[in-house]
Motif scaffolding. Structure first.
Motif, short mmCIF file in Angstrom:
data_model
loop_
_atom_site.label_atom_id
_atom_site.label_comp_id
_atom_site.label_asym_id
_atom_site.label_seq_id
_atom_site.Cartn_x
_atom_site.Cartn_y
_atom_site.Cartn_z
N TRP A 54 -11.53 -10.89 -9.44
CA TRP A 54 -10.07 -11.02 -9.65
C TRP A 54 -9.32 -10.49 -8.44
CZ3 TRP A 54 -8.44 -14.38 -12.79
CH2 TRP A 54 -9.02 -14.60 -14.05
N ARG A 58 -6.87 -12.51 -5.83
CA ARG A 58 -5.47 -12.14 -5.54
C ARG A 58 -5.23 -12.06 -4.04
NH1 ARG A 58 -6.26 -8.70 -10.08
NH2 ARG A 58 -6.66 -6.85 -8.83
N VAL A 88 -8.07 0.44 -7.26
CA VAL A 88 -7.31 -0.69 -7.82
C VAL A 88 -5.99 -0.13 -8.36
CG1 VAL A 88 -7.34 -2.58 -9.49
CG2 VAL A 88 -9.47 -1.78 -8.52
N ARG A 89 -4.91 -0.77 -8.00
CA ARG A 89 -3.60 -0.27 -8.45
C ARG A 89 -2.91 -1.22 -9.43
NH1 ARG A 89 -0.90 2.59 -4.58
NH2 ARG A 89 0.45 3.22 -6.29
N THR A 90 -3.31 -2.50 -9.42
CA THR A 90 -2.50 -3.49 -10.11
C THR A 90 -3.30 -4.74 -10.42
OG1 THR A 90 -0.44 -4.77 -9.89
CG2 THR A 90 -1.77 -4.53 -7.91
N LEU A 91 -2.77 -5.57 -11.32
CA LEU A 91 -3.32 -6.91 -11.55
C LEU A 91 -2.39 -7.97 -10.97
CD1 LEU A 91 -4.51 -6.73 -15.29
CD2 LEU A 91 -5.90 -6.57 -13.23
N PHE A 92 -1.33 -7.54 -10.29
CA PHE A 92 -0.32 -8.48 -9.81
C PHE A 92 -0.52 -8.80 -8.33
CE2 PHE A 92 1.39 -6.95 -13.70
CZ PHE A 92 2.17 -7.98 -14.19
N PHE A 93 -0.07 -9.99 -7.97
CA PHE A 93 -0.35 -10.51 -6.63
C PHE A 93 0.40 -9.76 -5.53
CE2 PHE A 93 -1.68 -13.82 -9.45
CZ PHE A 93 -2.75 -14.41 -8.81
N ALA A 94 1.72 -9.58 -5.71
CA ALA A 94 2.51 -8.99 -4.63
C ALA A 94 2.10 -7.54 -4.37
CB ALA A 94 4.00 -9.07 -4.97
N ALA A 95 1.86 -6.80 -5.45
CA ALA A 95 1.48 -5.40 -5.28
C ALA A 95 0.11 -5.27 -4.62
CB ALA A 95 1.49 -4.69 -6.64
N GLU B 43 6.39 -10.06 -10.84
CA GLU B 43 5.53 -9.33 -9.92
C GLU B 43 5.75 -7.85 -10.20
OE1 GLU B 43 3.18 -10.07 -8.00
OE2 GLU B 43 3.36 -12.22 -7.64
N GLU B 44 4.72 -7.07 -9.94
CA GLU B 44 4.84 -5.64 -10.17
C GLU B 44 5.18 -4.95 -8.86
OE1 GLU B 44 2.38 -2.74 -13.01
OE2 GLU B 44 1.20 -3.51 -11.35
N ILE B 46 5.23 -1.28 -7.14
CA ILE B 46 4.76 0.10 -7.33
C ILE B 46 5.44 0.98 -6.29
CG2 ILE B 46 2.75 1.62 -7.46
CD1 ILE B 46 1.05 -0.84 -8.05
N ARG B 52 6.09 2.14 -11.86
CA ARG B 52 5.94 0.69 -11.82
C ARG B 52 7.17 0.03 -12.41
NH1 ARG B 52 0.36 -0.67 -11.67
NH2 ARG B 52 -0.85 1.22 -11.52
N HIS B 126 -6.10 2.11 -11.97
CA HIS B 126 -6.06 0.85 -12.71
C HIS B 126 -7.49 0.34 -12.79
CE1 HIS B 126 -4.79 -3.03 -14.08
NE2 HIS B 126 -3.52 -2.70 -13.97
#
Lengths: 203, 311
Positions: A54, A58, A88-95, B43-44, B46, B52, B126
């Protein structure tokens, strides 16, 4: 073992490490057995791989040019290092893209062109987010200097042709959320056409 | 209020992604509703202090809202991290509050799992994927008040969804609950409904070697409001939950078996990853929806018959 400790353990194990934390826990024999079971299970490896797939998807979908340049310049290990070692900090693309950009910026092996390219791709993402939000303020603007003709560089990366060599002419690439195509290339101060490359901005 | 008291039977639907727009618009005669994950419009961001917040993509949202005017919408959340012992992702709820103001939905659901965890030094990690909850009393005590809050926060009911797992489960010596025991306890102690992901359950049965029929027979059937079906791949001997292909025959058989037992079922959703669209092609996807629709009609017939017998 509290629920919080179970969850910290699981997250640590799926990142391939429990570090000093595991040693600090006073585990019962049953808890120790559970941790051993997990460490011995094929499911742990599968869980780690899913997480990495994943993450890789991304990064590849938001920074395809940078990923291609890293591969072309023999720095595939840097990509692997990011995927396997960075938290890992996020599941989102931009972050994820922002974290990848910061990682490359601080990496000693990564050259200036790659750092500029990841800044461009992250800039495009930021600009497109603001443009999509239909906000007049705030705006996003970024100016980047390239040692090569960036249009030739993008073409080479997209088409698999040889990378351009450094060019003494000054190339400046402006990323701006108020531009229709979000970016514009200048050569010695004059606008350089980039219509064939709009697919990059439209991503 | 238990969810079945207020819900209408929707039929067969598909998860929403902007890549599916053409397919959905073309086949609105087959697709009775869409299942939307509002997280995908965001979008997230941080911040340096690790806080967040979600940033909405208005264009993507507007496209979904337009489709939402053509067919009913249900919500399936991805980013709440419902089971995090160190606190869920409150910004997800703020985002869902905003979404509800713009898009009415019949119900909303979340996964039984967690993604976020706070470290002893206060930093946050995460997991990078949804990890399962242990089937323990402590997990139940954490989840029940949160689920009950979700049952009342919106005008629409809340459903909890069972997930896949690939790791051996943590259990304390005091309890030896399995997944069904745990789900039944959650349902008994809250007003939520169940989103029964049959494919997830089938994956767990295959990966951990138990009989899905025997296990499902112990489920509290009257709380099942929605069913998910999907297909995936086998990797390293594990059947994976990737929504990338046709529903396996074994899952169709499970669906046919369980349908007559579910008095309050309102919807069956075929879940598909957007990357599967070019790989499968529209015709194969529509064939899956059609097969699902024929089972839905079979379900309605069964219910009618049972209602007649009861009358």
């Amino acid at each position: 073992m509290s629920l919080l400790d179970v969850q910290r353990s699981l997250v640590g194990l799926t990142r391939g490490s429990m570090g000093a934390y595991e040693n600090a826990l006073q585990l019962t024999p049953g808890e120790q057995e559970w941790l051993t079971q997990i460490l011995d299970s094929k499911g742990l490896q599968v869980t780690q791989q899913i997480q990495q797939w994943w993450r890789m998807s991304r990064v590849c979908s938001t920074a395809p040019l940078t990923i291609e340049l890293l591969k072309r310049t023999g720095l595939t290990d840097v990509i692997v290092e990011y995927i396997t070692n960075q938290p890992v900090r996020t599941l989102f693309f931009a972050a994820e893209l922002e974290q990848f950009k910061q990682f490359l910026e601080n990496h000693a092996q990564v050259d200036t062109t790659t750092k500029t390219l990841i800044a461009f791709e992250a800039g495009i993402k930021s600009a497109s987010q603001l443009a999509s939000a239909n906000l007049t303020t705030p705006t996003f603007s970024l100016s980047l200097k390239f040692e090569q003709n960036p249009l030739e560089l993008f073409t080479a990366l997209l088409t698999g042709t040889p990378l351009p060599s450094a060019d003494s002419q000054g190339f400046q690439l402006v990323v701006d959320s108020t531009l229709e195509t979000l970016w514009r290339c200048y050569r010695n101060g004059a606008i350089s056409t980039h219509s064939p490359y709009e697919q990059v901005a439209a991503r | 209020m238990l969810p079945q008291k207020s819900l209408r039977k929707l039929g067969v639907g598909v998860n929403y992604h902007w890549d599916f727009q053409d397919l959905i618009y073309t086949h609105l005669d087959r697709i009775d509703y869409i299942e939307v994950s509002p997280d995908i419009f965001c979008e997230e961001v941080i911040a340096a202090n690790n806080s967040r917040h979600f940033q909405l993509d208005a264009r993507k949202l507007q496209d979904a809202l337009a489709l939402g005017r053509k067919c009913p919408v249900i919500v399936h959340g991805l980013g709440l991290s419902l089971g995090s012992a160190s606190g869920w992702n409150a910004d997800y709820l703020t985002m869902l509050d905003n979404y509800e103001e713009q898009q009415p939905f019949c119900w909303h659901s979340e996964h039984l799992g967690f993604t976020l965890v706070k470290n002893p030094d206060g930093s946050e990690d995460h997991a990078g994927l949804l990890l399962p909850m242990p089937f323990t009393a402590e997990a139940l005590d954490l989840l029940c008040p949160r689920i009950q809050h979700l049952c009342t926060r919106y005008s629409a009911p809340f459903l909890i969804e069972n997930t896949t797992y690939y790791l051996p489960h943590f259990s304390s010596h005091a309890q030896a609950w399995d997944e069904i025991d745990f789900l039944n306890q959650l349902l008994a102690r809250t007003d939520c409904g169940l989103l029964l992901d049959l494919y997830n359950f089938y994956c767990n049965a295959i990966n951990f070697g138990f009989d899905p029929y025997a296990a499902l027979a112990r489920l509290q059937f009257d709380r099942v409001i929605e069913i998910h079906i999907a297909g995936g791949v086998t990797h390293e001997g594990f059947l994976l939950d990737v929504h990338s292909s046709e529903v396996p025959e074994e899952v169709w058989a499970l669906l046919e078996w369980i349908l007559p037992k579910l008095p309050n079922l309102c919807a069956i959703t075929y879940e598909l990853l957007e990357q599967a669209l070019p790989l499968m092609g529209e015709a194969r996807i529509i064939a899956q929806l059609d097969r699902c629709k024929s089972l839905w009609n079979y379900y309605l017939d069964c219910r009618k018959e049972l209602d007649n017998v009861a009358a």
